[in-house]
Design a protein around this motif. Structure first.
Motif, PDB file in Angstrom:
ATOM      1  N   ASP A 289      27.315  48.780  29.464  1.00 45.97           N
ATOM      2  CA  ASP A 289      28.136  47.858  28.671  1.00 45.97           C
ATOM      3  C   ASP A 289      28.293  46.554  29.443  1.00 45.97           C
ATOM      4  OD1 ASP A 289      29.979  46.513  27.166  1.00 45.97           O
ATOM      5  OD2 ASP A 289      31.600  47.984  27.392  1.00 45.97           O
ATOM      6  N   GLU A 290      27.340  45.643  29.261  1.00 48.81           N
ATOM      7  CA  GLU A 290      27.325  44.426  30.075  1.00 48.81           C
ATOM      8  C   GLU A 290      28.556  43.566  29.832  1.00 48.81           C
ATOM      9  OE1 GLU A 290      24.385  40.704  31.277  1.00 48.81           O
ATOM     10  OE2 GLU A 290      23.648  42.358  30.048  1.00 48.81           O
ATOM     11  N   LYS A 291      28.973  43.437  28.586  1.00 48.18           N
ATOM     12  CA  LYS A 291      30.145  42.613  28.287  1.00 48.18           C
ATOM     13  C   LYS A 291      31.402  43.225  28.900  1.00 48.18           C
ATOM     14  CE  LYS A 291      32.624  40.288  24.555  1.00 48.18           C
ATOM     15  NZ  LYS A 291      32.728  40.052  23.090  1.00 48.18           N
ATOM     16  N   GLY A 292      31.536  44.534  28.742  1.00 46.61           N
ATOM     17  CA  GLY A 292      32.699  45.211  29.317  1.00 46.61           C
ATOM     18  C   GLY A 292      32.707  45.107  30.832  1.00 46.61           C
ATOM     19  N   LEU A 293      31.521  45.210  31.423  1.00 45.31           N
ATOM     20  CA  LEU A 293      31.411  45.116  32.877  1.00 45.31           C
ATOM     21  C   LEU A 293      31.771  43.709  33.341  1.00 45.31           C
ATOM     22  CD1 LEU A 293      30.641  46.470  35.539  1.00 45.31           C
ATOM     23  CD2 LEU A 293      28.263  45.822  35.110  1.00 45.31           C
ATOM     24  N   GLN A 294      31.346  42.696  32.589  1.00 43.29           N
ATOM     25  CA  GLN A 294      31.697  41.318  32.934  1.00 43.29           C
ATOM     26  C   GLN A 294      33.212  41.132  32.943  1.00 43.29           C
ATOM     27  OE1 GLN A 294      29.651  38.869  30.088  1.00 43.29           O
ATOM     28  NE2 GLN A 294      27.734  38.826  31.248  1.00 43.29           N
ATOM     29  N   ASN A 295      33.871  41.686  31.939  1.00 39.76           N
ATOM     30  CA  ASN A 295      35.337  41.564  31.857  1.00 39.76           C
ATOM     31  C   ASN A 295      36.016  42.246  33.045  1.00 39.76           C
ATOM     32  OD1 ASN A 295      35.201  40.125  29.459  1.00 39.76           O
ATOM     33  ND2 ASN A 295      35.353  41.965  28.178  1.00 39.76           N
ATOM     34  N   ILE A 296      35.498  43.411  33.423  1.00 41.83           N
ATOM     35  CA  ILE A 296      36.066  44.136  34.563  1.00 41.83           C
ATOM     36  C   ILE A 296      35.879  43.342  35.852  1.00 41.83           C
ATOM     37  CG2 ILE A 296      35.783  46.186  36.025  1.00 41.83           C
ATOM     38  CD1 ILE A 296      35.169  47.759  33.456  1.00 41.83           C
ATOM     39  N   ILE A 297      34.674  42.792  36.027  1.00 41.51           N
ATOM     40  CA  ILE A 297      34.385  42.009  37.232  1.00 41.51           C
ATOM     41  C   ILE A 297      35.292  40.782  37.308  1.00 41.51           C
ATOM     42  CG2 ILE A 297      32.644  40.567  38.366  1.00 41.51           C
ATOM     43  CD1 ILE A 297      30.529  42.567  37.402  1.00 41.51           C
ATOM     44  N   LEU A 298      35.472  40.095  36.179  1.00 39.97           N
ATOM     45  CA  LEU A 298      36.342  38.917  36.152  1.00 39.97           C
ATOM     46  C   LEU A 298      37.785  39.295  36.472  1.00 39.97           C
ATOM     47  CD1 LEU A 298      34.911  37.081  33.012  1.00 39.97           C
ATOM     48  CD2 LEU A 298      34.760  36.313  35.398  1.00 39.97           C
ATOM     49  N   LYS A 299      38.229  40.423  35.941  1.00 36.99           N
ATOM     50  CA  LYS A 299      39.604  40.866  36.194  1.00 36.99           C
ATOM     51  C   LYS A 299      39.788  41.225  37.672  1.00 36.99           C
ATOM     52  CE  LYS A 299      43.069  44.287  34.918  1.00 36.99           C
ATOM     53  NZ  LYS A 299      43.384  45.531  34.136  1.00 36.99           N
ATOM     54  N   GLU A 300      38.825  41.958  38.218  1.00 37.40           N
ATOM     55  CA  GLU A 300      38.926  42.340  39.627  1.00 37.40           C
ATOM     56  C   GLU A 300      38.847  41.125  40.542  1.00 37.40           C
ATOM     57  OE1 GLU A 300      36.113  45.371  40.601  1.00 37.40           O
ATOM     58  OE2 GLU A 300      37.134  46.902  39.402  1.00 37.40           O
ATOM     59  N   GLU A 301      38.089  40.121  40.109  1.00 35.72           N
ATOM     60  CA  GLU A 301      37.937  38.921  40.920  1.00 35.72           C
ATOM     61  C   GLU A 301      39.242  38.129  40.991  1.00 35.72           C
ATOM     62  OE1 GLU A 301      34.591  35.449  41.162  1.00 35.72           O
ATOM     63  OE2 GLU A 301      35.577  35.702  39.214  1.00 35.72           O
ATOM     64  N   ILE A 302      39.965  38.009  39.875  1.00 35.58           N
ATOM     65  CA  ILE A 302      41.157  37.155  39.830  1.00 35.58           C
ATOM     66  C   ILE A 302      42.431  37.875  40.274  1.00 35.58           C
ATOM     67  CG2 ILE A 302      41.873  37.658  37.445  1.00 35.58           C
ATOM     68  CD1 ILE A 302      41.748  34.188  39.209  1.00 35.58           C
ATOM     69  N   THR A 303      42.423  39.199  40.213  1.00 40.36           N
ATOM     70  CA  THR A 303      43.645  39.954  40.529  1.00 40.36           C
ATOM     71  C   THR A 303      44.242  39.622  41.896  1.00 40.36           C
ATOM     72  OG1 THR A 303      43.116  41.784  39.038  1.00 40.36           O
ATOM     73  CG2 THR A 303      44.589  42.275  40.883  1.00 40.36           C
ATOM     74  N   PRO A 304      43.450  39.574  42.991  1.00 40.68           N
ATOM     75  CA  PRO A 304      44.056  39.266  44.300  1.00 40.68           C
ATOM     76  C   PRO A 304      44.756  37.911  44.333  1.00 40.68           C
ATOM     77  CG  PRO A 304      41.816  40.107  44.566  1.00 40.68           C
ATOM     78  CD  PRO A 304      42.005  39.830  43.114  1.00 40.68           C
ATOM     79  N   TYR A 305      44.296  36.963  43.514  1.00 38.10           N
ATOM     80  CA  TYR A 305      44.882  35.622  43.495  1.00 38.10           C
ATOM     81  C   TYR A 305      46.149  35.600  42.651  1.00 38.10           C
ATOM     82  CZ  TYR A 305      40.464  34.568  45.645  1.00 38.10           C
ATOM     83  OH  TYR A 305      39.394  34.574  46.509  1.00 38.10           O
ATOM     84  N   ASN A 306      46.164  36.383  41.597  1.00 41.27           N
ATOM     85  CA  ASN A 306      47.375  36.488  40.788  1.00 41.27           C
ATOM     86  C   ASN A 306      48.485  37.233  41.530  1.00 41.27           C
ATOM     87  OD1 ASN A 306      46.206  35.141  38.629  1.00 41.27           O
ATOM     88  ND2 ASN A 306      45.538  37.015  37.603  1.00 41.27           N
ATOM     89  N   GLU A 307      48.071  38.193  42.349  1.00 40.78           N
ATOM     90  CA  GLU A 307      49.065  39.029  43.039  1.00 40.78           C
ATOM     91  C   GLU A 307      49.555  38.388  44.335  1.00 40.78           C
ATOM     92  OE1 GLU A 307      47.108  42.840  43.390  1.00 40.78           O
ATOM     93  OE2 GLU A 307      47.716  43.426  41.353  1.00 40.78           O
ATOM     94  N   ILE A 308      48.902  37.332  44.790  1.00 39.14           N
ATOM     95  CA  ILE A 308      49.251  36.542  45.985  1.00 39.14           C
ATOM     96  C   ILE A 308      49.022  37.320  47.280  1.00 39.14           C
ATOM     97  CG2 ILE A 308      51.033  35.200  47.182  1.00 39.14           C
ATOM     98  CD1 ILE A 308      52.317  34.665  44.442  1.00 39.14           C
ATOM     99  N   LEU A 309      49.589  38.530  47.391  1.00 38.00           N
ATOM    100  CA  LEU A 309      49.430  39.362  48.589  1.00 38.00           C
ATOM    101  C   LEU A 309      48.479  40.526  48.311  1.00 38.00           C
ATOM    102  CD1 LEU A 309      53.165  39.737  49.733  1.00 38.00           C
ATOM    103  CD2 LEU A 309      51.451  38.177  50.694  1.00 38.00           C
ATOM    104  N   ASP A 310      47.855  41.043  49.354  1.00 37.58           N
ATOM    105  CA  ASP A 310      47.091  42.284  49.236  1.00 37.58           C
ATOM    106  C   ASP A 310      48.064  43.446  49.056  1.00 37.58           C
ATOM    107  OD1 ASP A 310      44.577  41.107  49.608  1.00 37.58           O
ATOM    108  OD2 ASP A 310      44.807  41.150  51.796  1.00 37.58           O
ATOM    109  N   PRO A 311      47.619  44.538  48.428  1.00 36.76           N
ATOM    110  CA  PRO A 311      48.529  45.683  48.256  1.00 36.76           C
ATOM    111  C   PRO A 311      48.967  46.300  49.580  1.00 36.76           C
ATOM    112  CG  PRO A 311      46.289  46.229  47.561  1.00 36.76           C
ATOM    113  CD  PRO A 311      46.320  44.766  47.781  1.00 36.76           C
ATOM    114  N   VAL A 312      48.119  46.167  50.612  1.00 35.89           N
ATOM    115  CA  VAL A 312      48.471  46.746  51.911  1.00 35.89           C
ATOM    116  C   VAL A 312      47.854  45.906  53.019  1.00 35.89           C
ATOM    117  CG1 VAL A 312      46.486  48.323  51.859  1.00 35.89           C
ATOM    118  CG2 VAL A 312      48.422  48.873  53.303  1.00 35.89           C
ATOM    119  N   THR A 313      48.609  45.759  54.097  1.00 35.57           N
ATOM    120  CA  THR A 313      48.084  45.143  55.311  1.00 35.57           C
ATOM    121  C   THR A 313      48.398  46.073  56.472  1.00 35.57           C
ATOM    122  OG1 THR A 313      48.277  42.845  54.572  1.00 35.57           O
ATOM    123  CG2 THR A 313      48.326  43.225  56.943  1.00 35.57           C
TER     124      THR A 313
END
Length: 745
Positions: A46-70
């Motif tokens: 599912d190329e379209k679905g995979l693109q959406n997942i990749i985009l979401k995973e790419e932007i999530t760290p920036y939306n969340e500001i911090l990593d989940p764990v350090t």
């Protein structure tokens, strides 16, 4: 956009290549890498679905500001990385909150532009700054040095127009080194024994080695000069599964909880006051059955469990263990409270599996439960648990007893002055149908691949172990919750923990379903974080770490394990020089545990007599040509062993110098080999009781399942009689003396 799947596989940590155990450079095929990518949960069709997942995973760290764990280890730069939009007002203010593990809360704020920008990048059309928040510069004086432990940290940014909140980060501060007992720091060297607990015989057990037998063995070993007893994994099995072959300690239902078969029923405090149970156990029919189970050469798991569970249910029903008015009731209910959701899931799984089997359902794993019960945290399971509360509490009670008895055996060893006492074994993983996978609320397990190993001399076709894979990014998103609980649970009631297949700390070989073991790929784990957590739990629980680092081990892992203070694992048969001779144990790495053989190898008696080769041919593991080739190589190895033993003075003229003059293993040769190893440099040496008493048959034959009764073979001598054997006395005396000599060097 077109997705470059190979680059995406790089991004999620799927290796392109590796060096095998012989140092040979090996490339992983594109097909194997993409199959592994699919097994990680990405739908490549599912190329379209995979693109959406990749985009979401790419932007999530920036939306969340911090990593989940350090994870920050002592001595490392105390940075917390955060990501902020480049175009924020100059007036933007950063507010932070630090909550220590102790519950203390500290807060502060500063202009955002005072936080150093370490890097920047454009993501999905917007530019983000990566800022480096420095600990402890921004904290008040009283927390200038963060204590070791599990803390939380979060920030908020306000630029006068927009307010941004970060996720709450788990901030883990860990020590540089794992725990090391003072005696070992002082240069002392010790020996102990390794044993499969179920294999122990005694006059009073119920057909399987139990925690009472463990207590007896610990004392016997310590009385002879030993300082530890190494055990097989004690993880929870499948007590309701009637399949006699589903009993491997390395394919458990839960690595968090214990195998209830090891409970010693006569040692249960409530047994002495339960007349119903006592009368039943005293009956002639029961006594006869019990003796039959004791006399067998192989453990009959189902029959043993049937006996134990019937009596333990009598005890549980009679004593009303959930009564808060009794001290035992209070203690039991406190155990349930501390065990929390994990314990309740384990007890529910066992109770459900038993009920379904009784109804004729082949419920060997949760996937075979009726559909409505396949979701552990769903409403149907919650309702079922409520309707079957007493049965679920009974399985909680069994875990309560098992934990209590294991701790009692360990405490008795400590009271005797044993340096390590028990040392436990942590299996690589759990099977796909296990409780741990069923109860996985963090979605860290993946059922589309198995853990295994690439081809090596022990497994030329590669190996696939039927164990569920853990997705490393999901594990990190969960803030390593289950990993922390796992290590903490397995460092209880022991002085050391052996991590089986320590290569997994660095990477696991994923074998996608319907693929051969050779068609797998390595998926990298975050070794920095894992080792930091292990070091923290090791120090807190005063538990040494032994890393089973055999096979295909990257150099980076070996270096990291050494730096963190984990013991390496050195096998006599594997420590060979380039000229084919055996390396002197005095030249082994000091920071290690050495052993002659393991549970996956033939006993000394079996190896020297070539019994394993004859049996292997009968089982179809070896061809006639294999037996000839391995046999010829073994003749050479036997001679080189004798050369080494004589050359270093570990044996005298009582042992012939020519291997052809020793057709069978002798007491003199066994004593020489054990003395040889005890004179070595490794801080610990682990012997096997099988080699003390001349056991011929192995406990496990790798590559077999139903062809050989793996994990069932018992020892041939009762524990009570072990110390009466004159050879055992002579052997252990020589081992103790040799270890003392090694300590003085």
């Amino acid at each position: 956009m077109m997705i470059d799947l190979e680059k995406f596989a790089d991004h999620v940590g799927i290796a392109r290549d590796y060096y095998d155990c012989n140092g040979q450079y090996t490339q992983i095929t594109k097909e194997a890498r993409l199959a592994t990518l699919g097994a990680m949960g990405y739908d490549l069709k599912d190329e379209k679905g995979l693109q959406n997942i990749i985009l979401k995973e790419e932007i999530t760290p920036y939306n969340e500001i911090l990593d989940p764990v350090t994870v920050i280890r002592e001595g490392e730069r105390p940075f917390i990385m955060m990501r902020t939009l480049e175009k924020l007002s100059e007036a933007a203010v950063l507010s932070w909150t630090l909550t220590l593990e102790s519950g203390e809360v500290y807060k502060g704020s500063c202009p955002l532009n005072e936080i150093e920008i370490a890097d920047y990048e454009e993501v999905q059309g917007r530019v983000y700054d990566t800022r480096r928040f420095i600990i402890p510069n921004e904290f008040p004086q009283e927390v200038a040095s963060l204590p070791l432990g599990y803390h939380t940290f979060k920030v908020a940014i306000d630029d006068g127009v927009v307010h941004y909140d970060s996720i709450e980060q788990s901030l883990i501060i860990t020590p540089l080194k794992c725990y090391e007992p003072e005696e070992i720091k002082q240069g002392r060297k010790f020996w102990g024994v390794s044993v499969q607990l179920y294999s122990l015989r005694s006059r009073n057990n119920w057909g399987v080695g139990d925690f009472h037998d463990l207590k007896l063995l610990l004392k016997a070993v310590h009385d002879r000069g030993g300082e530890f007893v190494g055990l097989n994994p004690l993880h929870a099995g499948y007590p309701a599964n009637p399949d006699p072959d589903m009993i491997s300690p390395y394919s458990p239902s839960s690595r968090r909880w214990l195998n209830i078969i090891y409970i010693s029923v006569p040692d249960v405090p409530e047994f002495s006051t339960c007349s119903v149970a006592k009368n039943y156990v005293a009956s002639s029919a029961f006594t006869k059955k019990l003796q039959s189970l004791r006399d067998r050469d192989y453990v009959d798991y189902k029959s043993v469990l049937d006996l134990k569970l019937k009596v333990l249910e009598m005890i549980f029903d009679y004593n009303r263990m959930t009564d808060r008015r009794s001290n035992r009731g209070k203690k039991f209910l406190e155990f349930i409270n501390q065990g929390g959701e994990s314990l309740m899931s384990m007890a529910t799984y066992d109770a459900m599996q038993r009920t379904f089997y009784q109804k004729g359902i082949n419920a060997w794993g949760w996937m075979k439960f009726p559909k409505e019960y396949q979701e552990c945290h769903g409403p149907f399971v919650i309702k079922w648990r409520e309707l079957n509360k007493e049965l679920v509490y009974f399985y909680c009670y069994l875990q309560f007893l098992a934990q209590e008895q294991l701790q009692d055996a360990y405490q008795a060893a400590c009271d005797e002055g044993m340096v390590l006492g028990t040392y436990r074994d942590l299996a690589v993983g759990v099977s796909e149908g296990s409780c741990d996978v069923w109860a996985d609320s963090d979605d860290i397990y993946r059922g589309s691949a198995e853990i295994g190993a690439p081809p090596d001399p022990l497994g030329p076709l590669g190996q696939s172990w039927g164990l569920a894979t853990i997705e490393p990014h999901a594990l990190r998103r969960s803030r390593y919750k289950q990993l922390i609980e796992l290590y903490r649970a397995n460092m209880q009631s022991c002085g050391a923990l052996r991590i089986d297949h320590a290569a997994g700390l660095y990477r696991f070989w994923w074998v996608p379903v319907e693929h051969k073991a050779t068609e797998g790929a390595y998926v990298n784990n975050n070794i920095h974080d894992w080792l930091g957590i292990i070091a923290l739990e090791s120090q807190r629980n005063k538990c040494m770490i032994i890393a089973e680092d055999l096979g295909t081990i990257p150099l980076e892992l070996r270096i990291a394990l050494k730096e963190v203070g984990a013991l390496s694992y050195k096998l006599f048969f594997g420590e060979k020089a380039h000229d084919g001779g055996y390396i002197a144990p005095q030249d082994y790495e000091k920071q290690a545990l050495s052993a002659v053989t393991t549970h996956d190898m033939p006993t000394l008696l079996g190896w020297w007599s070539d019994y394993d080769l004859k049996m292997g041919q009968e089982l179809g593991i070896y061809t006639e040509d294999d037996v000839k080739r391995i046999g010829d190589e073994r003749k050479y190895n036997k001679q080189r062993i004798l050369d080494s033993l004589h050359g270093l003075g570990s044996v005298g003229e009582e042992v012939p110098r020519n291997a052809n003059d020793i057709p069978q293993m002798t007491h003199e040769l066994i004593l020489g080999i054990e003395r040889h190893m005890c004179r070595g440099s490794c801080v610990l040496f682990s012997s096997q009781i099988e080699d003390w008493i001349g056991v011929l048959k192995p406990v496990n034959v790798p590559g077999t399942f139903r062809e050989y009764p793996n994990w069932r073979r018992k020892l041939t001598v009762n524990i009570e009689d072990l110390d009466k054997d004159n050879f055992v006395k002579e052997l252990t005396k020589a081992m103790t003396q040799a270890r003392e000599e090694a300590s003085d060097k």
